[in-house]
Design a protein around this motif. Structure first.
Motif, short mmCIF file in Angstrom:
data_model
loop_
_atom_site.label_atom_id
_atom_site.label_comp_id
_atom_site.label_asym_id
_atom_site.label_seq_id
_atom_site.Cartn_x
_atom_site.Cartn_y
_atom_site.Cartn_z
N LYS A 59 0.65 -1.18 -0.02
CA LYS A 59 0.31 0.20 -0.05
C LYS A 59 0.70 1.70 -0.29
N LEU A 60 2.04 1.60 0.53
CA LEU A 60 2.97 2.22 0.05
C LEU A 60 2.68 2.68 -1.12
N TYR A 61 1.98 4.49 -1.36
CA TYR A 61 2.15 5.02 -2.63
C TYR A 61 1.40 4.30 -3.12
N GLY A 62 0.09 3.02 -2.66
CA GLY A 62 -0.71 2.73 -4.00
C GLY A 62 -0.39 0.83 -4.51
N PHE A 63 1.37 1.00 -3.93
CA PHE A 63 1.01 -0.88 -4.43
C PHE A 63 0.64 -1.76 -3.60
N PRO A 64 0.30 -2.42 -4.81
CA PRO A 64 -0.60 -3.47 -4.78
C PRO A 64 0.14 -5.28 -3.61
N ALA A 65 0.91 -4.67 -3.72
CA ALA A 65 1.81 -6.61 -2.94
C ALA A 65 3.06 -6.01 -1.91
N SER A 66 2.95 -6.37 -1.66
CA SER A 66 4.39 -6.48 -0.59
C SER A 66 5.70 -6.67 -1.00
N ALA A 67 5.71 -7.24 -1.76
CA ALA A 67 7.18 -7.00 -2.94
C ALA A 67 7.15 -6.77 -4.23
N CYS A 68 7.91 -6.49 -4.40
CA CYS A 68 8.08 -5.98 -6.57
C CYS A 68 9.08 -7.33 -6.54
N ILE A 69 8.47 -7.64 -7.89
CA ILE A 69 9.39 -8.97 -8.57
C ILE A 69 8.75 -8.66 -9.84
N SER A 70 10.68 -8.03 -10.48
CA SER A 70 10.80 -7.91 -11.35
C SER A 70 11.57 -9.30 -12.47
N VAL A 71 11.00 -9.58 -13.65
CA VAL A 71 11.37 -10.59 -14.82
C VAL A 71 11.99 -10.11 -15.85
N ASN A 72 13.88 -10.16 -16.10
CA ASN A 72 14.25 -10.17 -17.65
C ASN A 72 13.95 -8.57 -18.02
N ASP A 73 13.39 -8.41 -18.69
CA ASP A 73 14.18 -6.57 -18.40
C ASP A 73 12.45 -5.87 -17.95
N GLU A 74 12.13 -6.29 -17.22
CA GLU A 74 12.05 -5.06 -16.21
C GLU A 74 12.67 -4.73 -15.19
N VAL A 75 13.49 -3.49 -15.06
CA VAL A 75 13.70 -3.16 -13.88
C VAL A 75 13.95 -3.24 -12.49
N ILE A 76 12.26 -2.50 -12.55
CA ILE A 76 12.05 -2.01 -11.13
C ILE A 76 10.01 -2.43 -10.75
N HIS A 77 9.93 -2.73 -9.53
CA HIS A 77 8.62 -2.33 -9.24
C HIS A 77 7.20 -3.14 -10.20
N GLY A 78 8.05 -4.70 -10.48
CA GLY A 78 7.48 -5.45 -10.96
C GLY A 78 6.38 -5.75 -10.35
N ILE A 79 4.93 -6.48 -10.65
CA ILE A 79 3.88 -6.15 -9.33
C ILE A 79 3.46 -7.69 -9.39
N PRO A 80 3.34 -8.68 -8.11
CA PRO A 80 3.76 -9.76 -8.46
C PRO A 80 1.90 -9.84 -9.14
N SER A 81 2.15 -10.99 -9.79
CA SER A 81 0.22 -12.28 -9.91
C SER A 81 0.78 -13.68 -10.18
N LYS A 82 -0.41 -13.54 -10.36
CA LYS A 82 -1.01 -15.13 -10.42
C LYS A 82 -0.92 -15.15 -11.90
N ARG A 83 -0.85 -14.37 -12.79
CA ARG A 83 -0.48 -15.30 -14.35
C ARG A 83 0.80 -15.31 -14.03
N ARG A 84 1.55 -14.14 -13.76
CA ARG A 84 2.91 -14.38 -14.23
C ARG A 84 4.22 -15.59 -13.90
N HIS A 85 3.84 -17.13 -14.63
CA HIS A 85 5.04 -18.21 -14.22
C HIS A 85 6.49 -17.59 -14.73
N LEU A 86 7.20 -18.47 -13.11
CA LEU A 86 8.61 -18.26 -14.01
C LEU A 86 9.13 -19.28 -15.24
N LEU A 87 9.67 -18.60 -16.16
CA LEU A 87 9.98 -19.97 -16.99
C LEU A 87 11.77 -19.73 -16.83
N GLU A 88 12.35 -21.74 -17.13
CA GLU A 88 13.28 -21.40 -17.39
C GLU A 88 14.70 -20.43 -18.19
#
Length: 252
Positions: A59-88
């Protein structure tokens, strides 16, 4: 205003830092192909609550999750999602903070998902090493610019670029305090470091050009060219000698 912490405040920050480090480690243990970024966020959230802390980001500045989780070309502030599956072969940055008794810790580590390509492994390694190059100057008498100049000099020496739109910061009763701590700059410039300061040093290093953009969700920051980015961060206490990493993990 830069806030110098008292001995009691520093002790609270040590606890917050330890919980932050352990939460990221717990999430890291579950990283594997098929795991969702929401799964990792829940691990971090639940661990912090069990430790008597609260997630600093939620909820900091309205962020909807407890952690920022950023994958590959995402630099920062990735929003965790049930639809985002990690890949090998993915690289995934977990950025989290715990608030304990009114004081925050803040830390990030970029992890490998299974076996990653050599270029990805090298980027992550150099990003971590650039943090430690900057840490050498986290001592009284040096200036903020000395830290940034050291990080920039090291990372660019490998052909990488520095994200300039986002920087490190002071940490304490607020997650983001003065001073700003850029990962670039001129040695001898900026605020002078003093014993009792607590700062987040956090290199964000791109494989390609330094330019970034914000996605349509108004949070996630991507590289403009779609190339990889890595992130490494610790909350650091300036002492009268060696700097103390308040969010140090057991693998360090």
């Amino acid at each position: 205003m830069i806030i110098i912490k008292s001995d009691n405040e520093i002790e609270q920050m040590r606890i917050a830092g330890r919980i932050t480090a352990e939460a990221i480690e717990k999430a890291g243990e579950h990283i594997a192909p098929g795991v969702t970024t929401a799964d990792l966020d829940k691990i971090i959230h639940d661990y912090m609550i069990r430790c008597g802390a609260r997630p600093s980001f939620l909820k900091l500045y309205g962020f909807p999750a407890s952690a920022c989780i950023s994958v590959n070309d995402e630099v920062i502030h990735g929003i965790p999602s049930k639809r985002r599956h990690l890949l090998e072969g993915d690289i995934v940055s977990i950025d989290a903070g715990a608030c304990y008794n009114g004081f925050h810790g803040d830390s990030t580590k970029t992890f490998f998902v299974g076996h990653v390509a050599d270029n990805a492994a090298k980027l992550v390694k150099v990003t971590q090493e650039s943090f430690y190059e900057g840490l050498k100057y986290a001592r009284p008498g040096y200036r903020i610019g000395d830290i940034g100049a050291a990080i920039e000099r090291y990372a660019t020496g490998f052909g990488y670029t520095i994200v300039r739109d986002f920087v490190g910061h002071g940490v304490g009763r607020e997650l983001h305090e003065e001073p700003e701590v850029p990962n670039f700059g001129t040695a001898g410039r900026g605020a002078r470091l003093e014993k009792g300061m607590t700062i987040a040093i956090e290199p964000m290093i791109n494989e390609g050009i330094p330019d970034v953009k914000v996605s349509d969700n108004d949070w996630t920051v991507f590289t403009v060219d779609g190339k990889l980015s890595a992130h490494y961060e610790h909350t650091v206490l300036i002492t009268d000698g060696e700097p103390e990493i308040l969010t140090k993990r057991s693998d360090e």
